[in-house]
Every structure is written in structure tokens, then in C-alpha cells.
Design a protein around this motif. Structure first.
Motif, PDB file in Angstrom:
ATOM      1  N   ALA A   1      89.310 -12.902  18.179  1.00 48.96           N
ATOM      2  CA  ALA A   1      88.447 -11.824  17.719  1.00 48.96           C
ATOM      3  C   ALA A   1      88.949 -10.454  18.138  1.00 48.96           C
ATOM      4  N   ALA A   2      89.729 -10.420  19.220  1.00 50.35           N
ATOM      5  CA  ALA A   2      90.264  -9.155  19.730  1.00 50.35           C
ATOM      6  C   ALA A   2      91.328  -9.493  20.762  1.00 50.35           C
ATOM      7  N   PHE A   3      92.126  -8.494  21.099  1.00 53.96           N
ATOM      8  CA  PHE A   3      93.017  -8.610  22.244  1.00 53.96           C
ATOM      9  C   PHE A   3      93.137  -7.236  22.885  1.00 53.96           C
ATOM     10  N   TYR A   4      93.620  -7.219  24.120  1.00 52.34           N
ATOM     11  CA  TYR A   4      93.684  -5.944  24.829  1.00 52.34           C
ATOM     12  C   TYR A   4      94.852  -5.929  25.798  1.00 52.34           C
ATOM     13  N   THR A   5      95.251  -4.732  26.149  1.00 49.88           N
ATOM     14  CA  THR A   5      96.206  -4.520  27.232  1.00 49.88           C
ATOM     15  C   THR A   5      95.489  -3.766  28.348  1.00 49.88           C
ATOM     16  N   SER A   6      96.032  -3.845  29.566  1.00 50.81           N
ATOM     17  CA  SER A   6      95.388  -3.205  30.717  1.00 50.81           C
ATOM     18  C   SER A   6      96.404  -2.417  31.539  1.00 50.81           C
ATOM     19  N   PRO A   7      96.917  -1.332  31.004  1.00 46.34           N
ATOM     20  CA  PRO A   7      97.869  -0.540  31.777  1.00 46.34           C
ATOM     21  C   PRO A   7      97.206   0.082  33.000  1.00 46.34           C
ATOM     22  N   ILE A   8      98.021   0.373  33.998  1.00 49.30           N
ATOM     23  CA  ILE A   8      97.531   1.029  35.202  1.00 49.30           C
ATOM     24  C   ILE A   8      97.443   2.538  34.958  1.00 49.30           C
ATOM     25  N   VAL A   9      96.288   3.100  35.230  1.00 50.89           N
ATOM     26  CA  VAL A   9      96.074   4.541  35.075  1.00 50.89           C
ATOM     27  C   VAL A   9      95.754   5.109  36.457  1.00 50.89           C
ATOM     28  N   ALA A  10      96.632   5.955  36.971  1.00 53.92           N
ATOM     29  CA  ALA A  10      96.470   6.518  38.313  1.00 53.92           C
ATOM     30  C   ALA A  10      95.436   7.641  38.302  1.00 53.92           C
ATOM     31  N   LYS A  11      94.521   7.616  39.254  1.00 54.72           N
ATOM     32  CA  LYS A  11      93.556   8.695  39.445  1.00 54.72           C
ATOM     33  C   LYS A  11      94.111   9.739  40.395  1.00 54.72           C
ATOM     34  N   ASN A  12      94.867   9.278  41.368  1.00 53.69           N
ATOM     35  CA  ASN A  12      95.573  10.136  42.309  1.00 53.69           C
ATOM     36  C   ASN A  12      96.693   9.302  42.924  1.00 53.69           C
ATOM     37  N   LYS A  13      97.292   9.772  43.994  1.00 49.59           N
ATOM     38  CA  LYS A  13      98.434   9.062  44.579  1.00 49.59           C
ATOM     39  C   LYS A  13      98.042   7.748  45.250  1.00 49.59           C
ATOM     40  N   LYS A  14      96.769   7.605  45.571  1.00 51.26           N
ATOM     41  CA  LYS A  14      96.332   6.413  46.309  1.00 51.26           C
ATOM     42  C   LYS A  14      95.419   5.503  45.509  1.00 51.26           C
ATOM     43  N   GLU A  15      94.853   5.987  44.411  1.00 52.78           N
ATOM     44  CA  GLU A  15      93.873   5.201  43.658  1.00 52.78           C
ATOM     45  C   GLU A  15      94.235   5.140  42.185  1.00 52.78           C
ATOM     46  N   ALA A  16      93.933   3.986  41.568  1.00 53.30           N
ATOM     47  CA  ALA A  16      94.188   3.790  40.143  1.00 53.30           C
ATOM     48  C   ALA A  16      93.215   2.744  39.624  1.00 53.30           C
TER      49      ALA A  16
ATOM     50  N   ASP B   1      87.721  -2.839  38.331  1.00 53.02           N
ATOM     51  CA  ASP B   1      89.160  -3.085  38.232  1.00 53.02           C
ATOM     52  C   ASP B   1      89.958  -1.998  38.944  1.00 53.02           C
ATOM     53  N   SER B   2      89.445  -1.555  40.083  1.00 50.89           N
ATOM     54  CA  SER B   2      90.083  -0.481  40.829  1.00 50.89           C
ATOM     55  C   SER B   2      91.273  -1.008  41.623  1.00 50.89           C
ATOM     56  N   LEU B   3      92.255  -0.136  41.839  1.00 56.46           N
ATOM     57  CA  LEU B   3      93.490  -0.467  42.542  1.00 56.46           C
ATOM     58  C   LEU B   3      93.763   0.563  43.628  1.00 56.46           C
ATOM     59  N   GLU B   4      94.547   0.151  44.620  1.00 53.40           N
ATOM     60  CA  GLU B   4      94.995   1.089  45.635  1.00 53.40           C
ATOM     61  C   GLU B   4      96.466   0.835  45.925  1.00 53.40           C
ATOM     62  N   LYS B   5      97.155   1.862  46.385  1.00 54.16           N
ATOM     63  CA  LYS B   5      98.588   1.754  46.659  1.00 54.16           C
ATOM     64  C   LYS B   5      98.804   1.020  47.987  1.00 54.16           C
ATOM     65  N   PHE B   6      99.597  -0.041  47.923  1.00 55.82           N
ATOM     66  CA  PHE B   6      99.901  -0.841  49.110  1.00 55.82           C
ATOM     67  C   PHE B   6     101.389  -0.752  49.390  1.00 55.82           C
ATOM     68  N   LYS B   7     101.736  -0.442  50.632  1.00 55.49           N
ATOM     69  CA  LYS B   7     103.146  -0.297  51.005  1.00 55.49           C
ATOM     70  C   LYS B   7     103.521  -1.288  52.100  1.00 55.49           C
ATOM     71  N   ASN B   8     104.590  -2.009  51.864  1.00 56.31           N
ATOM     72  CA  ASN B   8     105.179  -2.835  52.907  1.00 56.31           C
ATOM     73  C   ASN B   8     106.060  -1.970  53.795  1.00 56.31           C
ATOM     74  N   PRO B   9     106.328  -2.404  55.018  1.00 53.81           N
ATOM     75  CA  PRO B   9     107.243  -1.627  55.886  1.00 53.81           C
ATOM     76  C   PRO B   9     108.592  -1.423  55.207  1.00 53.81           C
ATOM     77  N   GLY B  10     109.051  -0.202  55.180  1.00 60.13           N
ATOM     78  CA  GLY B  10     110.323   0.112  54.548  1.00 60.13           C
ATOM     79  C   GLY B  10     110.235   0.302  53.054  1.00 60.13           C
ATOM     80  N   ASP B  11     109.015   0.170  52.487  1.00 61.85           N
ATOM     81  CA  ASP B  11     108.830   0.347  51.048  1.00 61.85           C
ATOM     82  C   ASP B  11     108.343   1.775  50.801  1.00 61.85           C
ATOM     83  N   SER B  12     109.213   2.598  50.252  1.00 67.41           N
ATOM     84  CA  SER B  12     108.866   4.007  50.061  1.00 67.41           C
ATOM     85  C   SER B  12     107.919   4.211  48.884  1.00 67.41           C
ATOM     86  N   GLU B  13     108.013   3.331  47.872  1.00 66.34           N
ATOM     87  CA  GLU B  13     107.235   3.515  46.648  1.00 66.34           C
ATOM     88  C   GLU B  13     105.879   2.825  46.733  1.00 66.34           C
ATOM     89  N   GLY B  14     105.867   1.574  47.171  1.00 62.77           N
ATOM     90  CA  GLY B  14     104.615   0.827  47.243  1.00 62.77           C
ATOM     91  C   GLY B  14     104.235   0.235  45.899  1.00 62.77           C
TER      92      GLY B  14
END
Length: 416
Positions: free
Chosen positions: A100-115, A203-216
Motif C-alpha cells: 500500500a505504501a513504502f518509505y525511506t527514513s533518512p537521518i536529519v540532523a537537528k544539531n551536532k548532537k541530535e538527529a 525516532d530520535s538519535l544522538e551522536k555516539f563516539k568510540n575512543p579514537g573516533d573523531s566522527e562518531g
């Protein structure tokens, strides 16, 4: 009763009762999180998921062959297939079930820490059989019959619910709600709507960084934000009473949906049970025991009960790599999912498919099935599978699963 008797009985009942069969689920898996992420979690958390082997004997009624037809439109026996289209442009359907329908769910950043994961839908025009992109809506549930959809505007949680005419693309009625809504599901009869309420975007997201991971990397916050549900009687004008039912400790999206009898609701449970068993509620929001024929079902398997209620679609059983002669190229892996007795939970057989999405009749289902080898990047397509046969009939083109955004298109099935 053995497998042959079950299938024979199912076919007999289907022939007699098909015209009056109860409607199936409309967009039943409103609580399902991203498929790719769930598939990885299930592989780690449950012992029965994703058993990889070189060769395995699967108990089927009859062995068949993989379908090798060319990529072309197929319209026979109620099947509308477009194995050259991914995502599809034209109607995909088989038997009682239609995409009946289909959708995509791209990530949309609200700021550097939240999306957030923000959905974009393509809706089926029932008159033309074409899918049309409609960027107005953040959430869509389609009613049985493919004529009406319940929609939410872009900002979630939303303050009103729209009833959309799928043929005209116009909202016929707006229903104001006193609580913020972010999830919707129709009853099997199509006259009731359950709206799941949240205090923030589920469906909120937050930036997670591993040690040594500059981008996250963006990860789900899993914050507990569900507040309850509204039960709307559309035949009586849409008004409803809000029932407070907070989320479990798992947090994130945990939408409500109707059980087969429309007398109860279910949603994802908490902790490790989130991966397997739902939690059930009565229509006043009180937690209750599962209906007898649904207590063994999983919330993350959309197909659930067969039309006659005698078979239950369960999760991934195993993935196997077909035996290949030396010197030949790698072929696609094969996936098999469980078919069980809904009353006892006892395994009846297995059927092709990595994820069972919708029943076509009492023997056939629509599923996602992998097209890549087990040692290759995961790819899959929509296929028609049959209990008792190893044959798959392609319905869509191949869907890729990139490791970075955007995530692949997801399905919304409804009974036609």
C-alpha cells in the motif's frame, strides 16, 4: 494433525470462506524498528536466529527450484510483480495483500548532537496502480481496502490526525487530538484507529563516539517517551478517550496495534523481550494475557496469523549457502523462517524467506529474501513464497543495505 493435513484443510477452508474471510492486518508492524538493526540484534540475542551452514535439510512438503524468470511484469493469479523495480513504481500485490505504501527514513540532523529518522512516503494510487511520493506526511497507516490512509504531518508528535483519500490525495477530515501522536494503526475491520502518543519524537538519535573516533555515529537514544494511546471510532466521528500506558524501560518507538480479534492491543515489550514477545493490553490500557492464538507470536514479524488463523509466521530460522561446484561463482544464500502452530508454538515446517511480511492466502506469503551470498554485503528483494515449496517468485527488484545513510526503503502492506 500433520503438515499435509494442515495445508489441505487450509485450502479447503479458503475455497469455501475466502469471500467472507475476516480482514487481515493493515500496516500491522507499526512498532517495528529499523529492519536491518533488528536483524543484527536478533542474531546476537536469540539462539535460533541466523544459523549459517554450508548445507542443511529443511523440512518442506515438496522440494522445488528457485524461480529464474526474467525481470518483467507478471500479472496472473492475482500477482502483480515488478522484479526490475526497486523501489517500485507500479503496484506490487499478490492475493489478498498489496504493498500500500513504502518509505525511506533518512537521518536529519537537528544539531551536532541530535538527529531524527524522518520518513518520506510513496503512496499507492488505487486508480492508477502507481506509487506517488508525498512529502507531507511523517507517518502513514493504510486501512483495509486501500482507499483511506491515516496520516500525521511532518512534526512529531502531531496535534491532529488526517484521513486521506488515496485516490484524490486530499484529506477528507482532520481529527484534533489533545495529546501528541506519533504512531497509527487501523483495526482489522477498518473502522477503528489506535493512535500512540509520545512526549517527544520516538525516532530520535544522538551522536555516539568510540575512543579514537573523531566522527562518531548516530545511534537511537531509546529514551522512554511513550505516554499512552487514543482509541478512535471513525464510524462515530473519530472522538476517543486517552489511556495512559507509559513505555517499558526499553524506550524508543513502541507503537500499539490491534490483535486479530480487534479486542486487544499489543506493543513491543521491554528488555530482551522486545526482540521476541509483545506485551498485550485491553482496550482500556490495562495489561492483560495474550489471546490464545497470539501468545507465541513475535511483535517484529509482520505477517503474524494466516487468514484462517491456523498457522503462525515466526522469525528467521536459518540461512544456508547452497552447495556450489568448484570453479562456479557464489550464488545467493537461502533464508528460511518458521511456520508454527499458533496455539502450541510447536514448529510445523519452515518456509523460504528472511522476513515474513504478509499472508497472500493460507499457504503463500510475501517476504523479504536475500539475493546476496552469505559472505557478501546484504541485499534482498520482495518475493512470493509457498509453504511446501523451495521456489520463490520475485516481486520487486533488489534492495541494497548501505552501511551509511540512507537506509533502504521499507514496506507498508494492507489487505485489498
Amino acid at each position: 494433525m500433520n503438515v499435509e493435513e494442515l495445508v489441505r484443510d487450509s485450502l479447503r477452508e479458503l475455497a469455501v470462506e475466502e469471500a467472507s474471510a475476516d480482514p487481515g492486518f493493515a500496516d500491522r508492524v507499526l512498532a517495528v524498528r529499523r529492519r536491518r538493526r533488528t536483524r543484527r540484534l536478533v542474531a546476537v540475542a536469540t539462539a535460533t536466529a541466523a544459523v549459517v551452514a554450508v548445507s542443511v535439510a529443511v523440512p518442506l512438503l515438496n522440494e522445488g527450484r528457485d524461480d529464474t524468470r526474467p525481470a518483467s511484469v507478471t500479472q496472473q493469479d492475482g500477482i502483480s510483480a515488478h522484479p526490475d523495480q526497486s523501489p517500485p513504481r507500479d503496484l506490487i500485490a499478490a492475493g489478498r495483500s498489496a504493498l500500500a505504501a513504502f518509505y525511506t527514513s533518512p537521518i536529519v540532523a537537528k544539531n551536532k548532537k541530535e538527529a531524527i529518522h524522518e520518513r518520506t512516503y510513496w503512496l499507492l494510487d488505487p486508480d492508477t496502480g502507481k506509487y506517488k511520493k508525498d512529502t507531507r506526511w511523517s507517518f502513514v497507516a493504510v486501512a483495509p481496502g486501500l482507499k483511506t490512509a491515516a496520516v500525521l504531518e511532518r512534526t512529531l508528535p502531531a496535534a491532529r490526525i488526517g484521513l486521506l483519500d488515496l485516490a484524490t490525495g486530499e484529506v477528507e477530515r482532520w481529527i484534533p487530538v489533545g495529546k501528541g501522536v506519533a504512531g497509527l494503526a487501523f483495526s482489522n475491520g477498518g473502522t477503528e484507529l489506535v493512535a500512540t502518543t509520545y512526549s517527544e519524537h520516538p525516532d530520535s538519535l544522538e551522536k555516539f563516539k568510540n575512543p579514537g573516533d573523531s566522527e562518531g555515529a548516530w545511534m537511537s537514544t531509546h529514551r522512554v517517551s511513550r505516554t499512552g494511546f487514543l482509541l478512535l471510532d471513525l464510524a462515530e466521528g473519530g472522538g476517543g478517550i486517552w489511556h495512559p500506558v507509559p513505555s517499558s524501560s526499553a524506550g524508543g518507538r513502541a507503537d500499539f496495534a490491534f490483535t486479530r480479534d480487534d479486542r486487544h492491543l499489543f506493543a513491543a515489550g521491554g528488555g530482551l523481550s522486545t526482540l521476541v514477545r509483545p506485551t498485550f493490553y485491553d482496550l482500556s490500557g490495562k495489561e492483560t494475557a495474550a489471546p490464545a492464538n497470539e501468545k507465541h507470536l513475535r511483535w517484529d514479524v509482520p505477517a503474524r496469523l494466516s487468514p484462517n488463523g491456523k498457522l503462525a509466521a515466526l522469525g528467521l530460522a536459518e540461512e544456508v549457502e547452497p552447495a556450489i561446484a568448484p570453479g562456479h561463482r557464489t550464488t545467493a544464500g537461502k533464508s528460511y523462517s518458521f511456520i508454527k502452530d499458533p496455539l502450541t508454538g510447536k514448529e510445523i515446517t519452515k518456509v523460504r524467506g528472511a522476513e515474513l511480511l504478509a499472508w497472500v492466502d493460507n499457504r503463500r506469503l510475501i517476504a523479504w529474501e536475500r539475493t546476496s551470498g552469505l559472505d557478501e554485503a546484504y541485499e534482498d528483494r520482495l518475493v512470493l513464497v509457498t509453504i511446501g515449496s523451495d521456489k520463490v517468485v520475485p516481486l520487486s527488484g533488489v534492495r541494497e543495505h548501505p552501511e551509511t545513510d540512507p537506509e533502504p526503503w521499507e514496506t507498508v502492506f494492507a489487505e485489498r
